[in-house]
Design a protein around this motif. Structure first.
Motif, mmCIF file in Angstrom:
data_model
loop_
_atom_site.group_PDB
_atom_site.id
_atom_site.type_symbol
_atom_site.label_atom_id
_atom_site.label_comp_id
_atom_site.label_asym_id
_atom_site.label_seq_id
_atom_site.Cartn_x
_atom_site.Cartn_y
_atom_site.Cartn_z
ATOM 1 N N GLY A 22 -13.911 4.980 4.235
ATOM 2 C CA GLY A 22 -13.116 4.518 5.366
ATOM 3 C C GLY A 22 -11.745 4.157 4.812
ATOM 4 N N VAL A 23 -10.858 3.698 5.663
ATOM 5 C CA VAL A 23 -9.533 3.302 5.195
ATOM 6 C C VAL A 23 -9.200 1.928 5.794
ATOM 7 C CG1 VAL A 23 -7.109 3.951 5.006
ATOM 8 C CG2 VAL A 23 -8.838 5.738 5.188
ATOM 9 N N VAL A 24 -8.749 1.029 4.924
ATOM 10 C CA VAL A 24 -8.332 -0.291 5.408
ATOM 11 C C VAL A 24 -6.893 -0.546 4.973
ATOM 12 C CG1 VAL A 24 -10.697 -1.206 5.242
ATOM 13 C CG2 VAL A 24 -9.093 -1.603 3.357
ATOM 14 N N PHE A 51 -12.285 -4.916 -3.006
ATOM 15 C CA PHE A 51 -11.564 -3.641 -3.084
ATOM 16 C C PHE A 51 -11.014 -3.506 -4.493
ATOM 17 C CE2 PHE A 51 -7.086 -5.010 -3.006
ATOM 18 C CZ PHE A 51 -7.164 -6.286 -2.456
ATOM 19 N N PHE A 52 -10.638 -2.293 -4.837
ATOM 20 C CA PHE A 52 -10.128 -2.019 -6.174
ATOM 21 C C PHE A 52 -8.653 -1.656 -6.063
ATOM 22 C CE2 PHE A 52 -14.600 -0.132 -6.390
ATOM 23 C CZ PHE A 52 -15.169 -1.355 -6.721
ATOM 24 N N ALA A 53 -7.818 -2.405 -6.755
ATOM 25 C CA ALA A 53 -6.372 -2.149 -6.687
ATOM 26 C C ALA A 53 -5.878 -1.639 -8.037
ATOM 27 C CB ALA A 53 -5.645 -3.439 -6.317
ATOM 28 N N GLY A 108 2.756 -1.825 -7.344
ATOM 29 C CA GLY A 108 3.743 -2.807 -6.897
ATOM 30 C C GLY A 108 3.237 -3.548 -5.662
ATOM 31 N N SER A 109 2.557 -2.818 -4.781
ATOM 32 C CA SER A 109 2.064 -3.439 -3.536
ATOM 33 C C SER A 109 1.001 -4.497 -3.854
ATOM 34 C CB SER A 109 1.448 -2.387 -2.619
ATOM 35 O OG SER A 109 2.344 -1.338 -2.445
ATOM 36 N N TRP A 110 0.135 -4.168 -4.800
ATOM 37 C CA TRP A 110 -0.907 -5.138 -5.191
ATOM 38 C C TRP A 110 -0.250 -6.355 -5.840
ATOM 39 C CZ3 TRP A 110 -4.562 -8.249 -5.078
ATOM 40 C CH2 TRP A 110 -5.228 -8.761 -6.182
ATOM 41 N N GLY A 129 -8.040 14.451 2.679
ATOM 42 C CA GLY A 129 -7.600 14.605 4.069
ATOM 43 C C GLY A 129 -8.197 13.525 4.961
ATOM 44 N N TYR A 130 -7.620 13.405 6.156
ATOM 45 C CA TYR A 130 -8.084 12.389 7.094
ATOM 46 C C TYR A 130 -8.966 13.011 8.158
ATOM 47 C CZ TYR A 130 -4.561 9.572 4.892
ATOM 48 O OH TYR A 130 -3.831 8.890 3.959
ATOM 49 N N GLY A 131 -9.889 12.228 8.658
ATOM 50 C CA GLY A 131 -10.762 12.731 9.718
ATOM 51 C C GLY A 131 -11.342 11.580 10.503
HETATM 52 C C1 LIG Z 1 -6.257 6.831 1.950
HETATM 53 C C2 LIG Z 1 -5.661 6.018 0.825
HETATM 54 C C3 LIG Z 1 -6.472 5.192 0.066
HETATM 55 C C4 LIG Z 1 -5.957 4.434 -0.958
HETATM 56 N N1 LIG Z 1 -6.782 3.618 -1.664
HETATM 57 C C5 LIG Z 1 -6.280 2.848 -2.644
HETATM 58 C C6 LIG Z 1 -7.126 1.974 -3.364
HETATM 59 O O1 LIG Z 1 -8.319 1.874 -3.116
HETATM 60 N N2 LIG Z 1 -6.564 1.214 -4.346
HETATM 61 C C7 LIG Z 1 -5.225 1.301 -4.655
HETATM 62 O O2 LIG Z 1 -4.793 0.609 -5.555
HETATM 63 N N3 LIG Z 1 -4.412 2.130 -3.971
HETATM 64 C C8 LIG Z 1 -4.898 2.899 -2.990
HETATM 65 N N4 LIG Z 1 -4.075 3.734 -2.286
HETATM 66 C C9 LIG Z 1 -2.661 3.791 -2.666
HETATM 67 C C10 LIG Z 1 -1.843 2.654 -2.080
HETATM 68 O O3 LIG Z 1 -2.061 2.505 -0.714
HETATM 69 C C11 LIG Z 1 -0.341 2.897 -2.200
HETATM 70 O O4 LIG Z 1 -0.058 4.201 -1.861
HETATM 71 C C12 LIG Z 1 0.163 2.652 -3.521
HETATM 72 O O5 LIG Z 1 -0.239 1.363 -3.852
HETATM 73 C C13 LIG Z 1 1.688 2.761 -3.494
HETATM 74 O O6 LIG Z 1 2.175 2.440 -4.735
HETATM 75 P P1 LIG Z 1 2.808 1.003 -5.030
HETATM 76 O O7 LIG Z 1 1.743 0.020 -4.747
HETATM 77 O O8 LIG Z 1 3.129 1.026 -6.489
HETATM 78 O O9 LIG Z 1 3.976 0.859 -4.120
HETATM 79 C C14 LIG Z 1 -4.585 4.497 -1.253
HETATM 80 C C15 LIG Z 1 -3.757 5.313 -0.482
HETATM 81 C C16 LIG Z 1 -4.269 6.061 0.529
HETATM 82 C C17 LIG Z 1 -3.357 6.913 1.345
#
Ligand SMILES: Cc1cc2nc3c(=O)[nH]c(=O)nc-3n(C[C@H](O)[C@H](O)[C@H](O)COP(=O)(O)O)c2cc1C
Length: 385
Positions: free
Chosen positions: A24-26, A57-59, A64-66, A160-162
């Motif tokens: 899924g996506v959160v 969740f795993f970051a 940078g966002s994390w 891909g998304y679905g």
């Molecule tokens: C469908 C999808 C799932 C993602 N899942 C994760 C995740 O589980 N962990 C993660 O660290 N980043 C994940 N990402 C990436 C982050 O959302 C984001 O693109 C990334 O953190 C951007 O880089 P920044 O944080 O350095 O700006 C996912 C992106 C997408 C599109």
């Protein structure tokens, strides 16, 4: 922990293989001391424990966002995205600072930022952050949570998304695929009707010997059901009268042949005539019958339908007593052929016959909105020459 050298694994091979597992996506959100909302899109979300209530969740450690999320403090909120939130998912996954521009948010009592329209939200206090290779394993203790929208989640698979399609739909008659394209275009008006009437709105397609709920909007009457999408109704009198009345003669005969002793052949003929004349199928019925329309069963047994004591297409103008409207559906035609029925599920409380008629009129005007969005669509059958 093992310190033995690991077998080198090709990164592409790793990604391709792990990409076979859908998620899924959160969107994880957090609010900084200055009120700024930060967040990231995450696919690696999971439920961990019920007692105590934990999620994780795993970051990516270097993300940078994390880093920004972590810097806000010890709270975060998980927003489960719906199938129609792909754009939000992409926007928040982008490497930029104003990620939430144009994304409607609301703030909870705990100060969490919740995405409007998200399927569910889970407010957490950060319980622990463990190292996990090039990722951080973030464990949250759940403080508040709720389902916001009774719809289906966004899924991520092989890059891909679905959307989730129940097997009951996927295995149905292949013609459902073409009907689904049209149903998809009806979503906006369906959502608005469900919100206006504070009830559930469904699109039903005919698939072989069943009717299948192909899309649903609004709250289900029975919350434990989550969604009616994928629920199958037998195409047997009195169910499916709208299809039988609006398709060809062979279809009519096929449906009439399903009339049981309990429902009766004559009753089925009379019902077809009324449905044809009214251009709508509806039922009113006693509370004792509500179970048929509220059942959480995904496959509704034919005997339940045939023994239903609801009254179908009884003239509402002749009714002075309050009624309980069970459902009201109208047909949607494309290129002259009926492709699906659009219907509302009733509320349990008794309403006046005039209110029931107003609801039916509202369903009709929703059908007008739907056909305006589908090329070649109409609300009436175009007889073949
Ligand atoms: C469908 C999808 C799932 C993602 N899942 C994760 C995740 O589980 N962990 C993660 O660290 N980043 C994940 N990402 C990436 C982050 O959302 C984001 O693109 C990334 O953190 C951007 O880089 P920044 O944080 O350095 O700006 C996912 C992106 C997408 C599109």
């Amino acid at each position: 922990m093992s310190t033995a050298p690991t077998t080198p694994i090709d990164a592409m091979h790793f990604r391709r293989t792990l990409g076979q597992y859908p998620t899924g996506v959160v969107v994880i959100t957090a609010v900084g001391a200055d009120g700024e909302v930060v967040g990231m899109t995450v696919g690696s979300f999971a439920s961990v424990s019920l007692d105590p209530p934990l999620v994780a969740f795993f970051a990516t450690s270097t993300s940078g966002s994390w880093g920004a999320l972590r810097a806000t403090g010890s709270q975060f909120c998980v927003n489960v995205l719906t199938a129609d939130q792909e754009a939000v998912c992409r926007q928040i996954a982008a490497r930029k600072t104003d990620k939430f521009e144009g994304v409607p948010l609301r703030f909870t009592d705990r100060g969490s930022a919740v995405l409007e329209g998200a399927l569910a939200y889970i407010e957490c206090d950060t319980e622990a952050v463990y190292p996990g290779g090039d990722h951080d394993i973030v464990v949250g203790r759940v403080a508040e949570l709720d389902v916001q929208e009774a719809t289906t989640p966004l899924l991520f698979f092989r890059g891909g998304y679905g959307a989730f399609v129940p097997l009951s739909l996927a295995t149905a008659d292949a013609s459902l695929a073409s009907q689904m394209r049209y149903v998809d275009l009806a979503r906006g008006p369906m959502e608005r009707l469900a919100a206006d009437l504070d009830t559930e709105v469904s699109a039903l397609c005919a698939a072989g010997s069943d009717l299948v709920i192909a899309a649903s909007a609004g709250q289900v009457v029975r919350p434990e059901m989550i969604t009616r999408v994928g629920q199958r109704w037998p195409y047997a009198a009195p169910t499916g009268a709208l299809f039988a009345a609006n398709r060809d003669e062979a279809e009519r005969r096929r449906w009439l042949a399903t009339a049981s002793d309990a429902f009766g052949y004559e009753a089925a003929v009379a019902l077809l005539e009324r449905v044809e004349a009214d251009g709508v199928a509806y039922a009113v019925g006693p509370a004792a019958e509500a179970h048929l329309f509220e059942t959480t069963a995904m496959d509704i047994p034919v005997h339940l339908v045939q023994s239903s004591a609801a009254e179908y297409n009884v003239p509402l103008t002749e009714m002075s007593e309050p009624v309980e409207l069970r459902f009201a559906s109208v047909p949607i035609f494309v290129d002259g052929e009926m492709v699906f029925e659009l219907g509302v599920w009733g509320r349990l409380e008794p309403i006046s016959a005039a209110q029931a008629r107003a609801i039916i009129d509202r369903v009709r005007s929703c059908a007008d909105e739907v056909v305006a969005l589908i090329p070649g669509a109409g609300v009436e059958r175009v007889p073949t020459a």
